[in-house]
Motif scaffolding. Sequence first.
Motif, short mmCIF file in Angstrom:
data_model
loop_
_atom_site.label_atom_id
_atom_site.label_comp_id
_atom_site.label_asym_id
_atom_site.label_seq_id
_atom_site.Cartn_x
_atom_site.Cartn_y
_atom_site.Cartn_z
N LYS A 348 0.84 -1.21 0.00
CA LYS A 348 0.00 0.00 0.00
C LYS A 348 0.86 1.25 0.00
O LYS A 348 0.52 2.25 -0.64
N ALA A 349 1.99 1.21 0.71
CA ALA A 349 2.87 2.37 0.77
C ALA A 349 3.41 2.73 -0.61
O ALA A 349 3.60 3.91 -0.93
N PHE A 350 3.63 1.74 -1.45
CA PHE A 350 4.16 1.98 -2.79
C PHE A 350 3.05 2.11 -3.84
O PHE A 350 3.33 2.27 -5.03
N GLY A 351 1.81 2.01 -3.40
CA GLY A 351 0.69 2.19 -4.33
C GLY A 351 0.51 1.07 -5.31
O GLY A 351 0.01 1.28 -6.43
N VAL A 352 0.90 -0.16 -4.92
CA VAL A 352 0.70 -1.31 -5.80
C VAL A 352 -0.17 -2.33 -5.08
O VAL A 352 -0.32 -2.29 -3.85
#
Length: 512
Positions: A348-352
């Motif tokens: 989630k932190a990397f938006g994937v």
Amino acid sequence: MEIDKAVKECDDSRLKTKYTNAIYVIKRALALYSIQEVAFSFNGGKDSTVLLHLLRAVYFLHKAEERISQDVSDGENIFPIRTIYFETTNAFPEINSFTYETAASYNLQMDIIRLDFKSGLEALLKANPIRAIFLGVRIGDPTAVGQEQFSPSSPGWPPFMRVNPILDWSYRDVWAFLLVCKVQYCSLYDQGYTSIGSIHDTVPNALLCIRNRNNSEEKFRPAYLLPDGRLERAGRVKKYTSPVCGQLSSVSNGLKIEDLNSNSMLTVSIIAVGDEILFGSVEDKLGSVLCRKLHSIGWAVSLLVVTRNDIDSVAEEVESRKSTDDLVFIYGGVGPLHSDVTVAGVAKAFGVRMAPDEDFEEHLRHLIGEKCTGDKNEMSQLSEGIAELLHHEQLPVPLIKCCNVIILTATNGPELDLQWDCLIDSLKSNGDLVLMAAFVSKCLATTLSDVEVAEPLSKLCLQFPDLYIGGYRGSRKGPLMIRFEGKDLTRIEAASQSLCEKFQPGAFSETK
């Protein structure tokens, strides 16, 4: 239809599942759009070859169900789905030849486009009522990040629905299908090519190289013998390395690699995940051990934080560190329990999104047996497009690296010792680790009060800005400990001597 029969009669249960799911996606698309409203992007590669035969299987199965042309062989039917081929001067001649031969063999209605992909699509969609395009995109492809089986085109592109029937297929699944169905594929794959781009950025995969005894001639095994499907793009020539997702040694803390010397400082953040630590139920013993290990290779720890077993909490901590030059270690919250959210938080932190990883699933299967296989094995899901497995022969399951974040699974000291040794060995062998001069330290003990030493220590910090100088007590009535930390022992000795000279002899004694 021969494709459907070949898959259903094979012994590969995984392939059968992937085949059934892909067929469902195609049928769903054809229920939503008419034949005139769909197209198929074919590029001659292995993935689009698989998709071609899946589309053929669906179409001719549909015809058989309607009792139309049941007695006519597949090759004598015209395949009605519009096929798009973007022909470029940078394509391998073998790709062009295979594409045109395939079009002739299966009577494809092929539109040849000699523009770039975006301009070609704009022209095609303007001239035809196409609303959806079948693509051979798979998880792990650079363009797959964020896509679903049905995904609208990206902003700024002509509007159409991207249909990805084999999105969840692995390298292994692709070759299982091609070999089981005994269909033709581009000859380059038999020459060691595992992922084919242009003639400028593609070479045979070195992992398939075979050398003769005198080492004078190179030959390559076929692509389907690649043991680790995650390495299929190892034959792609890299033009640049991302400073965030690339090697840790390329750029660190704003320093160029040629500027890194024994006195340089590289920094690390450590994130522990665990409500049990925050509740005080258990003590976090791994953080201090990890700090010492990092100092032993010359890396300074800039942050050590504990966060909750909550996806958003993990994501927030990683988010705040991912754009820095820090390497990030995170541990805790890894496993099959509902509270094990670390991997999902990093994604989630990397938006994937999270996506199944075939290689990781194989390791888990060997570790915990057949209790976690196929779609039920949630632990095999990793951050899509950015997860890298760090293998080592002594680790039953590889460590996970997502850009500048390394996920440790250790729960105690001995496990951390093993994972650390394997991690260092793995990163060193890959050239992904900068080993710096180790930190050295000296500790002095005194019975002087904090008030007496406060001002001299403050001045000492200004005099020796390259050192860490701090004070602490093990207990309120215990001696005051003054610790000097740095990378230059002569500077540490000079600082400690300077402090001692400000007080009566014997005021300080050296201790460990």
